[in-house]
Motif scaffolding. Structure first.
Motif, mmCIF file in Angstrom:
data_model
loop_
_atom_site.group_PDB
_atom_site.id
_atom_site.type_symbol
_atom_site.label_atom_id
_atom_site.label_comp_id
_atom_site.label_asym_id
_atom_site.label_seq_id
_atom_site.Cartn_x
_atom_site.Cartn_y
_atom_site.Cartn_z
ATOM 1 N N LEU A 1 66.936 31.895 16.705
ATOM 2 C CA LEU A 1 65.562 31.737 16.211
ATOM 3 C C LEU A 1 64.642 32.794 16.821
ATOM 4 N N ASN A 2 64.845 33.094 18.096
ATOM 5 C CA ASN A 2 64.059 34.138 18.747
ATOM 6 C C ASN A 2 64.231 35.459 18.030
ATOM 7 N N ARG A 3 65.485 35.775 17.759
ATOM 8 C CA ARG A 3 65.827 37.061 17.158
ATOM 9 C C ARG A 3 65.187 37.174 15.773
ATOM 10 N N SER A 4 65.112 36.046 15.087
ATOM 11 C CA SER A 4 64.612 36.036 13.718
ATOM 12 C C SER A 4 63.226 36.673 13.607
ATOM 13 N N PHE A 5 62.340 36.440 14.595
ATOM 14 C CA PHE A 5 61.008 37.037 14.500
ATOM 15 C C PHE A 5 60.833 38.267 15.386
ATOM 16 N N VAL A 6 61.615 38.367 16.475
ATOM 17 C CA VAL A 6 61.503 39.568 17.307
ATOM 18 C C VAL A 6 61.883 40.791 16.475
ATOM 19 N N ALA A 7 62.918 40.651 15.644
ATOM 20 C CA ALA A 7 63.336 41.766 14.805
ATOM 21 C C ALA A 7 62.222 42.166 13.831
ATOM 22 N N GLU A 8 61.508 41.173 13.305
ATOM 23 C CA GLU A 8 60.403 41.469 12.389
ATOM 24 C C GLU A 8 59.284 42.209 13.111
ATOM 25 N N LYS A 9 59.066 41.829 14.358
ATOM 26 C CA LYS A 9 57.942 42.362 15.110
ATOM 27 C C LYS A 9 58.207 43.812 15.532
ATOM 28 N N GLU A 10 59.461 44.098 15.868
ATOM 29 C CA GLU A 10 59.771 45.398 16.455
ATOM 30 C C GLU A 10 59.393 46.576 15.570
ATOM 31 N N GLU A 11 59.719 46.490 14.298
ATOM 32 C CA GLU A 11 59.398 47.616 13.406
ATOM 33 C C GLU A 11 58.154 47.326 12.584
ATOM 34 N N ASN A 12 57.323 46.400 13.076
ATOM 35 C CA ASN A 12 56.119 46.002 12.339
ATOM 36 C C ASN A 12 56.420 45.454 10.948
ATOM 37 N N CYS A 13 57.608 44.888 10.780
ATOM 38 C CA CYS A 13 57.963 44.325 9.473
ATOM 39 C C CYS A 13 57.103 43.104 9.164
ATOM 40 N N LEU A 14 56.668 42.404 10.226
ATOM 41 C CA LEU A 14 55.882 41.196 10.016
ATOM 42 C C LEU A 14 54.579 41.532 9.291
ATOM 43 N N GLU A 15 53.961 42.660 9.689
ATOM 44 C CA GLU A 15 52.741 43.099 8.992
ATOM 45 C C GLU A 15 53.044 43.332 7.516
ATOM 46 N N GLY A 16 54.206 43.963 7.262
ATOM 47 C CA GLY A 16 54.607 44.206 5.879
ATOM 48 C C GLY A 16 54.717 42.914 5.093
ATOM 49 N N LEU A 17 55.333 41.896 5.723
ATOM 50 C CA LEU A 17 55.478 40.600 5.051
ATOM 51 C C LEU A 17 54.113 39.979 4.797
ATOM 52 N N MET A 18 53.198 40.174 5.785
ATOM 53 C CA MET A 18 51.911 39.502 5.668
ATOM 54 C C MET A 18 51.005 40.149 4.620
ATOM 55 N N VAL A 19 51.163 41.462 4.394
ATOM 56 C CA VAL A 19 50.320 42.072 3.358
ATOM 57 C C VAL A 19 50.935 41.925 1.968
ATOM 58 N N ALA B 1 57.687 32.120 15.409
ATOM 59 C CA ALA B 1 56.613 32.975 14.898
ATOM 60 C C ALA B 1 55.450 33.018 15.880
ATOM 61 N N LEU B 2 55.237 31.890 16.540
ATOM 62 C CA LEU B 2 54.137 31.804 17.504
ATOM 63 C C LEU B 2 54.485 32.561 18.784
ATOM 64 N N ALA B 3 55.727 32.370 19.247
ATOM 65 C CA ALA B 3 56.133 32.965 20.528
ATOM 66 C C ALA B 3 56.172 34.487 20.452
ATOM 67 N N VAL B 4 56.493 35.020 19.281
ATOM 68 C CA VAL B 4 56.659 36.470 19.173
ATOM 69 C C VAL B 4 55.328 37.194 19.368
ATOM 70 N N ASN B 5 54.226 36.495 19.163
ATOM 71 C CA ASN B 5 52.919 37.113 19.364
ATOM 72 C C ASN B 5 52.356 36.896 20.761
ATOM 73 N N THR B 6 53.164 36.363 21.671
ATOM 74 C CA THR B 6 52.684 36.184 23.047
ATOM 75 C C THR B 6 53.287 37.268 23.936
ATOM 76 N N LYS B 7 52.806 37.313 25.172
ATOM 77 C CA LYS B 7 53.242 38.383 26.067
ATOM 78 C C LYS B 7 54.699 38.226 26.479
ATOM 79 N N ALA B 8 55.120 36.989 26.751
ATOM 80 C CA ALA B 8 56.456 36.808 27.311
ATOM 81 C C ALA B 8 57.535 36.630 26.240
ATOM 82 N N ARG B 9 57.124 36.576 24.951
ATOM 83 C CA ARG B 9 58.050 36.477 23.822
ATOM 84 C C ARG B 9 59.240 35.530 23.980
ATOM 85 N N GLU B 10 60.396 36.058 24.362
ATOM 86 C CA GLU B 10 61.622 35.251 24.377
ATOM 87 C C GLU B 10 61.532 34.070 25.334
#
Lengths: 223, 223
Positions: free
Chosen positions: A70-88, A152-161
């Motif tokens: 589950l961690n990996r599921s959103f960390v991967a999105e965050k790394e290449e800014n894919c999450l922004e892509g999904l959100m727009v 999704a919530l944890a990936v936007n915090t400082k300590a992430r995993e």
């Protein structure tokens, strides 16, 4: 496109990227097998002890492997800014939740399909029954329903995993208790009637948290 | 005048409840003098629940209306709630020792209180890890909502899992009338204490916000 087709497109994207990177399933599966083996050492080799602690081992393993994937599921999105892509993308945030949840559910089921036979061989237990399959499926739905929201919530915090397990574990306590108890009953050959109360708790948890997570998900990722 | 009304009322109620607990109420037959801790434990548990209810309401209103005051309410209530939950765990443990011979037991309500305690900690942790303050408030609100909805399922699962608490005595009319009266006075005293503490914390939170605003304005005019 309809809601479902958009969500399925996100799931398809997750599956495709998983096929190409083999990041989640492979590593989480290896991790799960290592946890099972480590427990084997921790509790000694005696068959009686192992059959008592087996349901606990099984669910601790799935919980840890689940947190990892589950961690990996959103960390991967965050790394290449894919999450922004999904959100727009022109779709509501709920679609992202549905798509990601479905993807994580599939990944976890694959991990469980491979880990369960290994578990059965190592511990010499009858895990191939309709009861075990039902319990596993219901518990896994509960895991990913809450897990996708918190991931999704944890990936936007400082300590992430680090943040996901701390948020996730207290909330899924009912799932873990019910899954362990129901698996224990199923492994000792009890009829469905004995399992019913646990299955009801699992079912109620699934329904409630699919609805609640679906509703609050947009607040977890909005920036 | 109105400022002092609640604190004075709380003080009077607290003194009356102390008198009732130590002098007025008869000693319980089986458990003896230790049972008097009951009049501290139940109010503590009640405050833990009450403050979590306010966290839940404040969280929903914050997510819907996005006004800082709802977050301030949820935050202040969570702080008082964390203290009450810690108190309930400590008092419960002190009671368990002479009665059950152990400091800790996986009794359903104690277990549920412990889970609640971890959810409260997650509520504060996610805030400090979120970076921005508004994001932390949003994330914490998600935890506040999910955690509160989770609580009944936790209680259900843990009750089914274990059972040894003198549960329904209070509501089935099994409590002696003087004991019931003492309990009600204690509950009232602690509820007033809760309101007083919540008001103080809210006032402090508001003062903090005003101070931050002033500082922000000052650095703006200087630059």
């Amino acid at each position: 496109m309809s809601f479902l087709r958009k969500a399925l497109a996100i799931t398809r994207k997750d599956i495709l990227s998983e096929f190409r990177t083999r990041e989640i399933i492979f590593s989480a599966l290896l991790f799960a097998l290592l946890v099972i083996i480590t427990f084997n050492f921790a509790f000694g080799g005696s068959q009686e002890t192992l059959s008592v602690v087996a349901p606990g081992i099984l669910w601790v393993t799935f919980t840890f492997a689940g947190i990892l994937s589950l961690n990996r599921s959103f960390v991967a999105e965050k790394e290449e800014n894919c999450l922004e892509g999904l959100m727009v993308a022109p779709m509501s945030r709920e679609v992202i939740y549905a798509g990601k949840t479905l993807g994580s559910l599939l990944f976890m089921i694959v991990i469980e399909i491979i880990a369960l036979p290994v578990f059965a061989i190592l511990f010499d237990l009858p895990v191939f029954s309709a009861q075990i399959v039902t319990v596993t499926l219901l518990a896994t739905i509960g895991f990913v329903a809450v897990g996708t929201l918190f991931s999704a919530l944890a990936v936007n915090t400082k300590a992430r995993e680090m943040v996901l397990p701390i948020l996730f574990l207290p909330v899924v306590v009912p799932v873990i208790i019910s899954a362990v108890e129901a698996s224990g009953l199923a492994l000792s050959g009890e009829p469905w009637g004995e399992l019913a109360p646990w299955l009801q708790i699992l079912g109620a948890f699934d329904v409630i948290f699919l609805v609640v997570s679906f509703w609050v998900f947009s607040y977890a990722i909005e920036e | 005048m109105r400022r002092y009304f609640l604190p004075v009322l709380g003080l009077i109620l607290m003194l009356v409840s102390l008198y009732m607990v130590f002098v007025y109420v008869p000693t319980e037959k089986e458990m003896g003098i230790v049972q008097r801790i009951f009049y501290l434990m139940v109010p503590m548990g009640w405050l833990a629940l009450l403050s979590f209810l306010l966290v839940f309401i404040g969280s929903i209103l914050y997510l819907v209306k996005r006004q800082a005051r709802w977050d301030a309410l949820a935050y202040s209530s969570a702080e008082v709630g964390l203290v009450a939950t810690t108190g309930a765990l400590v008092v419960g443990s002190l009671w368990a020792r002479p009665i059950w011979g152990v400091w800790w037991t996986w009794e359903p309500r104690l277990t549920a209180t412990l889970v609640l305690w971890f959810v409260y900690l997650a509520y504060f942790m996610v805030r400090s890890f979120a970076g921005e303050e508004s994001r932390g408030a949003r994330f914490a609100a998600v935890i506040g909502i999910v955690g509160f909805i989770d609580l009944p399922i936790v209680v259900l699962a843990t009750t089914l899992w274990r059972g040894m608490h003198p549960g329904g005595v209070i509501f089935s009319g099994g409590l002696e009338s003087r004991m019931l009266l003492t309990l009600l006075v204690s509950l009232a005293a602690f509820t007033v204490l809760y309101v007083v503490l919540l008001n103080l914390r809210l006032a402090l939170k508001n003062a903090e916000m005003v101070l931050k605003q002033v500082q922000a304005n000052k650095s703006e005019t200087e630059s």
